[in-house]
Design an enzyme around this catalytic site. Structure first.
Site, mmCIF file in Angstrom:
data_model
loop_
_atom_site.group_PDB
_atom_site.id
_atom_site.type_symbol
_atom_site.label_atom_id
_atom_site.label_comp_id
_atom_site.label_asym_id
_atom_site.label_seq_id
_atom_site.Cartn_x
_atom_site.Cartn_y
_atom_site.Cartn_z
ATOM 1 C CE LYS A 17 -2.874 -3.220 0.041
ATOM 2 N NZ LYS A 17 -4.073 -3.621 0.676
HETATM 3 C C1 LIG Z 1 -4.710 -4.914 1.000
HETATM 4 C C2 LIG Z 1 -6.165 -4.844 1.135
HETATM 5 C C3 LIG Z 1 -6.808 -5.298 2.288
HETATM 6 C C4 LIG Z 1 -6.094 -6.028 3.401
HETATM 7 O O1 LIG Z 1 -5.167 -5.232 4.063
HETATM 8 P P1 LIG Z 1 -4.242 -5.880 5.214
HETATM 9 O O2 LIG Z 1 -3.684 -4.715 5.938
HETATM 10 O O3 LIG Z 1 -3.201 -6.694 4.499
HETATM 11 O O4 LIG Z 1 -5.123 -6.726 6.064
HETATM 12 C C5 LIG Z 1 -8.175 -5.152 2.386
HETATM 13 N N1 LIG Z 1 -8.885 -4.581 1.390
HETATM 14 C C6 LIG Z 1 -8.296 -4.138 0.255
HETATM 15 C C7 LIG Z 1 -9.123 -3.499 -0.801
HETATM 16 C C8 LIG Z 1 -6.920 -4.272 0.084
HETATM 17 O O5 LIG Z 1 -6.358 -3.862 -1.057
#
Ligand SMILES: *Cc1c(COP(=O)(O)O)cnc(C)c1O
Length: 374
Positions: free
Chosen positions: A185
């Site tokens: 992210k």
């Molecule tokens: C990456 C992601 C998640 C999960 O995030 P984590 O911090 O790894 O649990 C949930 N929803 C979306 C849309 C994502 O891209």
């Protein structure tokens, strides 16, 4: 190009400042949830204009707690896009609710009022809108829809820190907005997540839920100077962020503006160089701006996407398939759903090109050259 380094699809921007901040946390002796988590929450809330921010161990944990806090009855329905990382569809199942898949807009990749209305039933209790790949959803319309039908709106903003809606950062204005700090992210703490909410009582409950349902945190007990006997007010979880992670997050947050600026610059360059090649490229919607968390390129339906991915890799470019579709996965194979034509078109015929803060213009030109001759 065997032996040449491959251009990665993403690389987090971490430096000596993050390393020093983590080392400070270790040296302080307070390594679990403590003062740095509190400082990170305050700084984060401030940055997105939210009243309260609650740090958790991941976005997935945050989505779970948001749904726990809604007190849904068994069998309650939560509308989610199938076109999302699997965590969006899994979260309702954690609380005994049913994820109901709605289709998405073929350009923004996000839920729309029309696609949500098509799947509403008397059992619908909540809508989980995902700002896919950082592209802000049309929140004004979705909030109005939720208001009309008395539904809770949960924003899965895993990818959307630094994106904006009507000039304001994503992160305020809905009952729950949930972010991710996974390295894929925009900002990272290794693993981590954040929930924002406008409601002080809800924030308190989320803070208890993330620490076993305990009504007083270790940090508050330590600070009080009195003997404090805690209570366990409901069944909670261990979803705490550590102070080591929060120390890194505090540094990452100071880089957010620079990261967004650079990503948007690189995306503009992609758009310039890829124009006229018949690709569908991500652009800002009329109601906001994207952080380009992922640069998703839509291909013509007759192009073999997987062959393009193989061609890119052979030319030193690590691209990825587009966003997955949960309804295609074994975990949801017996889960009923209506037609999802835009979801299926997007998941089969799109791919994600490299985009990261330290990407050079040469890297970008290499990607463009490779995809242009695919
Ligand atoms: C990456 C992601 C998640 C999960 O995030 P984590 O911090 O790894 O649990 C949930 N929803 C979306 C849309 C994502 O891209």
């Amino acid at each position: 190009m065997a032996g040449e380094p491959v251009i990665p699809v993403m690389r987090p921007w971490l430096g000596p400042e993050e390393a020093a901040a983590a080392a400070d946390a270790v040296a302080s002796g307070w390594v679990a949830q403590g003062p740095r988590v509190k400082a990170f929450e305050d700084a984060f809330a401030d940055r997105v204009g939210a009243e309260h921010a609650v740090a958790v161990s991941s976005c997935t944990a945050g989505l779970h707690l948001a749904l726990v806090a809604l007190d849904l009855e068994p069998g309650a329905e939560v509308v989610v896009p199938s076109l999302s990382f699997i965590a969006s569809a899994n979260a309702p199942r954690y609380v005994g609710a049913e994820p109901v898949f709605a289709d998405v807009d073929p350009v923004t990749q996000n839920l729309t009022v029309k696609s949500v209305e098509a799947v509403l039933t008397p059992r619908t209790r909540a809508v989980m809108v995902v700002h896919q790949a950082g592209m802000p959803a049309d929140l004004t319309e979705l909030r109005a829809l939720c208001g009309r039908h008395d539904l809770a709106l949960v924003e899965d903003a895993a990818c959307a820190i630094g994106s904006t809606h009507l000039g304001a950062p994503i992160g305020a204005g809905s009952p729950f907005v949930v972010f991710s700090f996974h390295p894929r992210k925009i900002l990272t703490t290794g693993e981590g997540g954040m929930i924002t909410t406008p409601d002080a009582a809800v924030a308190d409950r989320l803070r208890a839920l993330r620490q076993h349902g305990m009504n007083v945190s270790a940090f508050d007990r330590h600070r009080s100077g009195h003997v404090v006997l805690e209570q366990y007010v409901e069944t909670g979880f261990n979803y705490r962020m550590t102070d080591i992670q929060a120390a890194i997050g505090l540094v990452q947050l100071t880089k957010l503006d620079a990261i967004i600026e650079r990503r948007r610059e690189l995306a503009d360059r992609y758009a310039e160089l890829l124009a006229g090649h018949g690709f569908g490229l991500p652009t800002d919607p009329p109601w906001g701006t994207t952080n380009h968390q992922s640069y998703v390129v839509r291909l013509h339906g007759d192009v073999d996407r997987n062959a393009v991915l193989a061609h890119l890799l052979a030319h030193g470019v690590s691209a990825r398939r587009g966003i997955m579709a949960a309804h295609r996965e074994p975990a949801f194979c017996d889960h009923p759903h209506g037609p999802l034509p835009a979801t299926e078109q997007l998941t089969d015929h799109s791919l994600i090109l490299p985009l990261f803060h330290e990407m050079t213009t040469d890297d970008l030109q290499q990607v463009v050259a490779a995809i242009s001759c695919a």
